[in-house]
Enzyme design. Structure first.
Site, PDB file in Angstrom:
ATOM      1  N   SER A   1       8.900   3.858   8.112  1.00  0.00           N
ATOM      2  CA  SER A   1       7.813   4.081   9.069  1.00  0.00           C
ATOM      3  C   SER A   1       8.002   4.316  10.457  1.00  0.00           C
ATOM      4  CB  SER A   1       6.484   3.039   8.772  1.00  0.00           C
ATOM      5  OG  SER A   1       5.405   3.685   9.375  1.00  0.00           O
TER       6      SER A   1
ATOM      7  N   ASP B   1       2.546   9.146  -0.125  1.00  0.00           N
ATOM      8  CA  ASP B   1       2.271   8.430   0.965  1.00  0.00           C
ATOM      9  C   ASP B   1       1.106   9.295   1.893  1.00  0.00           C
ATOM     10  OD1 ASP B   1       2.778   7.396   3.501  1.00  0.00           O
ATOM     11  OD2 ASP B   1       4.975   7.234   2.895  1.00  0.00           O
TER      12      ASP B   1
ATOM     13  N   HIS C   1       3.240   4.906   0.845  1.00  0.00           N
ATOM     14  CA  HIS C   1       3.830   4.027   2.261  1.00  0.00           C
ATOM     15  C   HIS C   1       4.617   2.806   1.911  1.00  0.00           C
ATOM     16  CE1 HIS C   1       4.795   5.172   6.235  1.00  0.00           C
ATOM     17  NE2 HIS C   1       4.329   3.867   6.609  1.00  0.00           N
TER      18      HIS C   1
END
Ligand SMILES: *[C@@H]1O[C@H](CO)[C@@H](O)[C@H](O)[C@H]1NC(C)=O
Length: 421
Positions: free
Chosen positions: A190, A363, A396
């Site tokens: 991320s 995601d 994610h």
């Protein structure tokens, strides 16, 4: 999204932000109290999350050029040297270092939450790597500065991811290089991918990219304009630059009451479903252990700076990857010598740098369309240096906590790293 076209109410959010910021001094004090009791692992992450599994772990403190004191952990290779061993008895080849860089609103503990057989940090140590874990400024074990007090001085929170790229990343990477004498492999999740991509594209700012042997980037975020979480989009609308210029700088503590109020207000907006906030924010993760998710939600949400969220919100809104926009031509001119903040040009990432990208079909933050924009920037990358993995069912958080991540992703990362020796 209909929600956005009829969303005229920036004022609603401005007033929420006022509430948020007005309450901050109170909240900051209560934070420091919790930090010393509930999260009172004075030994840091090694004591709370590594030694308990029987692994060695060392704590380090690394200072950045702008005075922040970061906590860094090292987990040396876990098994005896016979593991690698098809080439006979002990070769004294040093173990390759790997740096794990966590994402937004969490800290290095995200790599350690599942069982050792399921957590990337332990798996790497078991596979003969020398594992280093970074914790960016503002997270619980990196709330220190040579002159500023995080609980008292708002200047402590005067930073965005530009500063992580300029200071935290070079400090940690140069430190590991000095300790090990070797180039390192990098794993980012991320925000940790944005930090790497932007840093690698910025020429050799503070000698970072020439100390990196390869990089594995999980749930890459660089472009964020197709983010599908309604919560994220609404939040991005509300984090306008004026917030910092009008109200000053502040900590954004996800566990604090003002942030809870802020979240509640966003959740009240049409189209935002907060029944399951983790899913709303990150997408429908396929493969999480609910016990571990509870642990994650209890321990992990970590503070960041409000200014950092404003900067990320600019990235979402502008569809442009650039330095922080002061929202005022004169301020920008003063900081950058230009009325517009300079862009990060990802086409300038060295073409021969081995990169492994892994992204998921579900995601909500790293959307497939934004991923395509990133791949377009990398279209001239040496073809044998770029590995792209797509996992249809992953969202994610699956990349760091998924029960199948070892089989699907981590094995591939280890193979990829071993190929770069
Ligand atoms: C889920 O996490 C708990 C707590 O760490 C653990 O005891 C359990 O074995 C895990 N389940 C799976 C399927 O890994």
């Amino acid at each position: 999204m209909a929600l956005l076209s009829n969303f005229g109410g920036v004022a609603v959010f401005a007033s929420m932000m006022i509430t948020l910021l007005v309450h901050l001094p109170y909240q900051v004090i209560s934070t420091s109290r919790t930090a010393s009791t509930v999260e009172g692992f004075l030994g840091g992450l090694c004591a709370s999350s590594v030694h308990i599994h029987g692994y060695k772990c060392q704590e380090f403190q690394v200072s950045t050029d702008d005075g922040y004191i970061l906590s860094v952990q090292r987990i040396p290779p876990h098994r005896s040297s016979s593991v690698v061993g098809s080439d006979g008895p002990k070769t004294s080849r040093p173990s390759p270092p790997v740096l794990l860089q966590h994402g937004l609103l969490v800290d290095g503990m995200t790599w350690l939450l599942n069982s050792p057989g399921q957590s990337l940090a332990f798996i790497l140590a078991d596979s003969g790597f020398d594992v280093w874990i970074s914790n960016i400024r503002g997270t619980r074990f990196s709330r220190r500065h040579v002159t500023l007090n995080a609980n008292i001085n708002p200047e402590f929170w005067d930073w965005t991811w530009d500063d992580l790229i300029m200071n935290d990343l070079p400090a940690v990477i140069n430190f590991i290089f000095k300790q090990t004498g070797q180039k390192l492999h990098y794993v980012g999740h991320s925000l940790g991918t944005l930090m790497a991509l932007a840093s690698f594209s910025s020429g050799n700012e503070k000698q970072v990219v020439d100390k990196v042997k390869s990089a594995a980037l999980l749930s890459p975020i660089a472009y964020l304009s197709h983010m599908t979480t309604a919560f994220g989009v609404v939040a991005a609308r509300s984090f306008v630059g004026e917030i910092t210029t009008m109200f000053g700088l502040a900590e954004f503590n996800p566990k604090g009451e003002p942030v809870a109020i802020f979240i509640k207000a966003i959740c009240a907006q049409p189209g935002v479903d907060c029944y399951d906030l983790l899913t709303e924010l990150t997408g429908k993760n396929c493969c999480l252990n609910s016990t571990v998710v509870d642990l994650f939600l209890n321990t992990e949400p970590q503070p960041t700076s409000t200014k950092n969220l404003v900067h990320l919100a600019q990235t979402v809104r502008d569809g442009r990857l650039a330095k922080y926009d002061y929202g005022n031509a004169n301020f920008n001119l003063e900081h950058y010598g230009n009325v517009k903040p300079p862009a990060y040009d990802l086409t300038r990432i060295p073409r021969d740098l081995p990169i492994f990208l892994s992204y998921g079909g579900r995601d909500a933050l790293s959307d497939v369309k934004d991923m395509e924009a990133l791949l377009d920037d990398l279209k001239n990358h040496d073809i044998d240096k770029l590995h792209v993995q797509y996992i249809k069912d992953y969202a994610h958080v699956d990349f760091i906590m998924g029960l199948t991540a070892n089989d699907l992703v981590y094995n591939q990362i280890i193979k990829f790293f071993n190929n770069q020796q």
